[in-house]
Design a protein around this motif. Sequence first.
Motif, PDB file in Angstrom:
ATOM      1  N   UNK A   1      45.734  12.167  38.978  1.00  0.00           N
ATOM      2  CA  UNK A   1      44.346  12.111  39.439  1.00  0.00           C
ATOM      3  C   UNK A   1      43.433  12.923  38.521  1.00  0.00           C
ATOM      4  N   UNK A   2      43.902  14.102  38.116  1.00  0.00           N
ATOM      5  CA  UNK A   2      43.160  14.942  37.184  1.00  0.00           C
ATOM      6  C   UNK A   2      44.133  15.394  36.105  1.00  0.00           C
ATOM      7  N   UNK A   3      43.989  14.842  34.921  1.00  0.00           N
ATOM      8  CA  UNK A   3      44.948  15.139  33.854  1.00  0.00           C
ATOM      9  C   UNK A   3      46.332  14.721  34.309  1.00  0.00           C
ATOM     10  N   UNK A   4      47.284  15.645  34.224  1.00  0.00           N
ATOM     11  CA  UNK A   4      48.647  15.331  34.651  1.00  0.00           C
ATOM     12  C   UNK A   4      48.858  15.551  36.147  1.00  0.00           C
ATOM     13  N   UNK A   5      47.875  16.120  36.820  1.00  0.00           N
ATOM     14  CA  UNK A   5      48.029  16.512  38.228  1.00  0.00           C
ATOM     15  C   UNK A   5      47.693  15.371  39.173  1.00  0.00           C
ATOM     16  N   UNK A   6      48.498  15.264  40.220  1.00  0.00           N
ATOM     17  CA  UNK A   6      48.209  14.276  41.258  1.00  0.00           C
ATOM     18  C   UNK A   6      47.130  14.831  42.186  1.00  0.00           C
ATOM     19  N   UNK A   7      46.547  13.932  42.952  1.00  0.00           N
ATOM     20  CA  UNK A   7      45.535  14.330  43.949  1.00  0.00           C
ATOM     21  C   UNK A   7      46.149  15.338  44.933  1.00  0.00           C
ATOM     22  N   UNK A   8      47.341  15.035  45.396  1.00  0.00           N
ATOM     23  CA  UNK A   8      47.995  15.916  46.355  1.00  0.00           C
ATOM     24  C   UNK A   8      48.222  17.310  45.799  1.00  0.00           C
ATOM     25  N   UNK A   9      48.624  17.385  44.554  1.00  0.00           N
ATOM     26  CA  UNK A   9      48.871  18.687  43.921  1.00  0.00           C
ATOM     27  C   UNK A   9      47.571  19.466  43.763  1.00  0.00           C
ATOM     28  N   UNK A  10      46.499  18.781  43.395  1.00  0.00           N
ATOM     29  CA  UNK A  10      45.207  19.455  43.260  1.00  0.00           C
ATOM     30  C   UNK A  10      44.719  19.979  44.610  1.00  0.00           C
ATOM     31  N   UNK A  11      44.953  19.225  45.667  1.00  0.00           N
ATOM     32  CA  UNK A  11      44.573  19.693  47.004  1.00  0.00           C
ATOM     33  C   UNK A  11      45.437  20.895  47.385  1.00  0.00           C
ATOM     34  N   UNK A  12      46.727  20.798  47.133  1.00  0.00           N
ATOM     35  CA  UNK A  12      47.657  21.881  47.466  1.00  0.00           C
ATOM     36  C   UNK A  12      47.309  23.165  46.707  1.00  0.00           C
ATOM     37  N   UNK A  13      46.973  23.038  45.418  1.00  0.00           N
ATOM     38  CA  UNK A  13      46.589  24.196  44.605  1.00  0.00           C
ATOM     39  C   UNK A  13      45.430  24.973  45.241  1.00  0.00           C
ATOM     40  N   UNK A  14      44.602  24.273  46.005  1.00  0.00           N
ATOM     41  CA  UNK A  14      43.366  24.865  46.504  1.00  0.00           C
ATOM     42  C   UNK A  14      43.292  24.930  48.025  1.00  0.00           C
ATOM     43  N   UNK A  15      44.434  24.796  48.669  1.00  0.00           N
ATOM     44  CA  UNK A  15      44.490  24.948  50.127  1.00  0.00           C
ATOM     45  C   UNK A  15      45.766  25.695  50.508  1.00  0.00           C
ATOM     46  N   UNK A  16      46.874  25.004  50.604  1.00  0.00           N
ATOM     47  CA  UNK A  16      48.123  25.625  51.066  1.00  0.00           C
ATOM     48  C   UNK A  16      48.526  26.822  50.209  1.00  0.00           C
ATOM     49  N   UNK A  17      48.432  26.709  48.900  1.00  0.00           N
ATOM     50  CA  UNK A  17      48.837  27.820  48.019  1.00  0.00           C
ATOM     51  C   UNK A  17      47.965  29.060  48.199  1.00  0.00           C
ATOM     52  N   UNK A  18      46.632  28.932  48.150  1.00  0.00           N
ATOM     53  CA  UNK A  18      45.838  30.142  48.356  1.00  0.00           C
ATOM     54  C   UNK A  18      45.928  30.700  49.782  1.00  0.00           C
ATOM     55  N   UNK A  19      46.208  29.846  50.782  1.00  0.00           N
ATOM     56  CA  UNK A  19      46.416  30.375  52.138  1.00  0.00           C
ATOM     57  C   UNK A  19      47.623  31.307  52.131  1.00  0.00           C
ATOM     58  N   UNK A  20      48.683  30.870  51.459  1.00  0.00           N
ATOM     59  CA  UNK A  20      49.896  31.682  51.401  1.00  0.00           C
ATOM     60  C   UNK A  20      49.634  32.987  50.650  1.00  0.00           C
ATOM     61  N   UNK A  21      48.935  32.897  49.533  1.00  0.00           N
ATOM     62  CA  UNK A  21      48.588  34.087  48.760  1.00  0.00           C
ATOM     63  C   UNK A  21      47.742  35.044  49.599  1.00  0.00           C
ATOM     64  N   UNK A  22      46.762  34.507  50.311  1.00  0.00           N
ATOM     65  CA  UNK A  22      45.890  35.340  51.147  1.00  0.00           C
ATOM     66  C   UNK A  22      46.693  36.009  52.257  1.00  0.00           C
ATOM     67  N   UNK A  23      47.655  35.309  52.817  1.00  0.00           N
ATOM     68  CA  UNK A  23      48.502  35.905  53.857  1.00  0.00           C
ATOM     69  C   UNK A  23      49.255  37.115  53.314  1.00  0.00           C
ATOM     70  N   UNK A  24      49.757  37.003  52.103  1.00  0.00           N
ATOM     71  CA  UNK A  24      50.443  38.131  51.473  1.00  0.00           C
ATOM     72  C   UNK A  24      49.520  39.315  51.273  1.00  0.00           C
ATOM     73  N   UNK A  25      48.316  39.048  50.841  1.00  0.00           N
ATOM     74  CA  UNK A  25      47.337  40.127  50.647  1.00  0.00           C
ATOM     75  C   UNK A  25      47.012  40.799  51.987  1.00  0.00           C
ATOM     76  N   UNK A  26      46.875  39.979  53.018  1.00  0.00           N
ATOM     77  CA  UNK A  26      46.565  40.525  54.343  1.00  0.00           C
ATOM     78  C   UNK A  26      47.732  41.314  54.918  1.00  0.00           C
ATOM     79  N   UNK A  27      48.957  40.884  54.634  1.00  0.00           N
ATOM     80  CA  UNK A  27      50.125  41.636  55.091  1.00  0.00           C
ATOM     81  C   UNK A  27      50.088  43.051  54.514  1.00  0.00           C
TER      82      UNK A  27
END
Length: 169
Positions: A136-162
């Motif tokens: 969808x964008x370069x070599x990245x699929x639409x799903x991967x681009x969405x994941x990069x900017x939703x599920x992944x940062x949610x997980x990162x933010x959870x770690x910071x909050x912990x």
Amino acid sequence: MAIPESKDALLAAMRKNADVLSKKLAQLPAEKAFEPLIEGHCAGSTISAAQLVSYLIGWGNQVLCWHAQEAAGETIAFPAEGYKWNELGKLAQKYYADYACINCWAEFIASLEENQRQLIALVERYSDDELYHKPWYGKWTRGRMIQFNSASPYKNASGRLTKLLKSLA
């Protein structure tokens, strides 16, 4: 959790990581939400939990913007209008500023939850094929681009909050 490679896996990761994040956010005392107590997105900086949530909402809205631009037949501005991929620190600063007028922790949480609902609705509109079986964008699929900017940062933010919650205990 493995990197999602299907629509169902992406939705599961988004929901799971959002749920974990929501529980962490609920544990944070509202009076601490606006104090710069968390390692920031730029080296050597600190941010507040409110800024962390601003960052998540900002990226979520950016994903929605990409899809609105695409639907309108416009050229998609990656990562955002006026920013390059090597300027993500500046983009994070923009997201913090975009929501700096919100001074109610409950309003931040409600805004994040609404953004998460919109992102899930976006994913639900696409087939597995549209999300993961073509670039969808370069070599990245639409799903991967969405994941990069939703599920992944949610997980990162959870770690910071912990870390933050442990320091406040």
